[in-house]
Design a protein around this motif. Structure first.
Motif, PDB file in Angstrom:
ATOM      1  N   ARG A  17       0.825  -1.218   0.000  1.00 46.40           N
ATOM      2  CA  ARG A  17       0.000   0.000   0.000  1.00 46.40           C
ATOM      3  C   ARG A  17       0.855   1.264   0.000  1.00 46.40           C
ATOM      4  NH1 ARG A  17      -5.404  -1.416   3.666  1.00 46.40           N
ATOM      5  NH2 ARG A  17      -5.531  -3.609   3.036  1.00 46.40           N
ATOM      6  N   THR A  31      -5.358  -6.796 -10.325  1.00 48.45           N
ATOM      7  CA  THR A  31      -6.520  -7.649 -10.084  1.00 48.45           C
ATOM      8  C   THR A  31      -6.082  -8.978  -9.477  1.00 48.45           C
ATOM      9  OG1 THR A  31      -7.684  -6.633 -11.939  1.00 48.45           O
ATOM     10  CG2 THR A  31      -8.514  -8.756 -11.170  1.00 48.45           C
ATOM     11  N   ALA A  76      -5.321  -8.670  -5.827  1.00 49.80           N
ATOM     12  CA  ALA A  76      -6.470  -8.520  -4.926  1.00 49.80           C
ATOM     13  C   ALA A  76      -6.703  -9.786  -4.106  1.00 49.80           C
ATOM     14  CB  ALA A  76      -7.723  -8.169  -5.728  1.00 49.80           C
ATOM     15  N   TRP A 107      -8.068  -6.955  -1.116  1.00 49.75           N
ATOM     16  CA  TRP A 107      -8.897  -6.174  -2.040  1.00 49.75           C
ATOM     17  C   TRP A 107      -8.660  -4.665  -1.914  1.00 49.75           C
ATOM     18  CZ3 TRP A 107     -11.550  -9.306  -5.302  1.00 49.75           C
ATOM     19  CH2 TRP A 107     -12.391  -8.701  -6.233  1.00 49.75           C
ATOM     20  N   ALA A 113      -5.387  -3.615  -3.709  1.00 49.12           N
ATOM     21  CA  ALA A 113      -5.506  -3.646  -5.162  1.00 49.12           C
ATOM     22  C   ALA A 113      -6.385  -2.506  -5.664  1.00 49.12           C
ATOM     23  CB  ALA A 113      -6.071  -4.985  -5.619  1.00 49.12           C
ATOM     24  N   ALA A 114      -7.459  -2.224  -4.959  1.00 49.40           N
ATOM     25  CA  ALA A 114      -8.354  -1.140  -5.359  1.00 49.40           C
ATOM     26  C   ALA A 114      -7.628   0.205  -5.334  1.00 49.40           C
ATOM     27  CB  ALA A 114      -9.574  -1.096  -4.435  1.00 49.40           C
TER      28      ALA A 114
END
Length: 252
Positions: free
Chosen positions: A202, A229, A232, A237, A240-241
């Motif tokens: 992150r 993707t 994720a 999740w 990745a988002a």
């Protein structure tokens, strides 16, 4: 870093049409292989009719005496989908610009390692300066790593040099020197690994620079999106988002 050789029958094309063909091929390379403007090296060879041979129906393609043999030598880091999209777009653009039937656009891609290129000065630029290889420019340290809030776009020394001179030196000499120049992994592979690590951790503040670098190293935005993707399910999740939002912002 593509080099293009186009062969055709003498008298089949006028000089202005050759220029239009060249421009169409370059546009397709830029759109699908992210080739920089200045990475522009092409030659055309005209042949007498008796020197130019082909089958006019092979694989159900109706060829004519205006057939173009287009041979493109380039690095071996593009996906099958990228290549298929490039073939289609190149044929379209050559037809639009020069009036060449798409059936007469015969393309072969010759893939070769980065160590097989010298752009002059007796140097192997693509492996000696991998982080800038796609730009065809002299290597300079990264210009947009901004972990210090509101740090201006600058080189490593300017961003970190006064505060942490050792950190700046390690960045230039070890990270973007020894590590990125190591030929055991290609620049494309290193970009993909780096982005995966940044997304998983992150660390989105450094993603914009590495997304730009990844594209220069031959990774398409769709490939980066596919990688995120995939992450994720392994890195979470939300991570990745967040990465996809940065990718969308910096690739349009």
């Amino acid at each position: 870093m593509p080099f293009i050789r186009t062969d055709y029958q003498q008298q089949a094309y006028r000089s202005e049409q050759l220029k239009q063909i060249s421009e169409g091929l370059m546009q397709a390379l830029q759109e699908h292989f992210q080739v920089p403007d200045k990475d522009y090296f092409q030659v055309f060879h005209a042949h007498e009719q008796w020197q130019f041979m082909y089958d006019d129906h092979y694989l159900d393609v109706e060829r004519s005496d205006r057939l173009l043999y287009i041979q493109i030598t380039l690095g071996s880091e593009r996906s099958v989908e990228q290549k298929k999209a490039f073939y289609k777009r190149a044929a379209e653009l050559v037809e639009q610009r020069a009036g060449v039937r798409q059936q007469d656009v015969f393309i072969t891609l010759l893939e070769t390692g980065l160590e097989n290129w010298s752009f002059g000065n007796g140097q192997a630029q693509m492996i000696e300066r991998p982080s800038m290889a796609a730009r065809g420019q002299q290597y300079t340290p990264p210009t947009a790593i901004q972990t210090i809030p509101d740090a201006p776009v600058s080189d490593v020394q300017q961003v970190y040099g006064e505060l942490a001179p050792d950190f700046a030196r390690y960045s230039e000499e070890v990270l973007f020197g020894d590590l990125w120049r190591n030929p055991e992994l290609s620049p494309r592979e290193r970009s993909l690994l780096t982005i995966a690590a940044l997304v998983a951790g992150r660390h989105t503040s450094q993603l914009p620079y590495h997304i730009e670098l990844a594209q220069q190293n031959g990774l398409h935005a769709t490939e980066l999106a596919a990688a995120m993707t995939h992450l994720a399910f392994y890195a979470g999740w939300p991570a990745a988002a967040a990465g996809l939002l940065v990718l969308k912002e910096h690739t349009g």
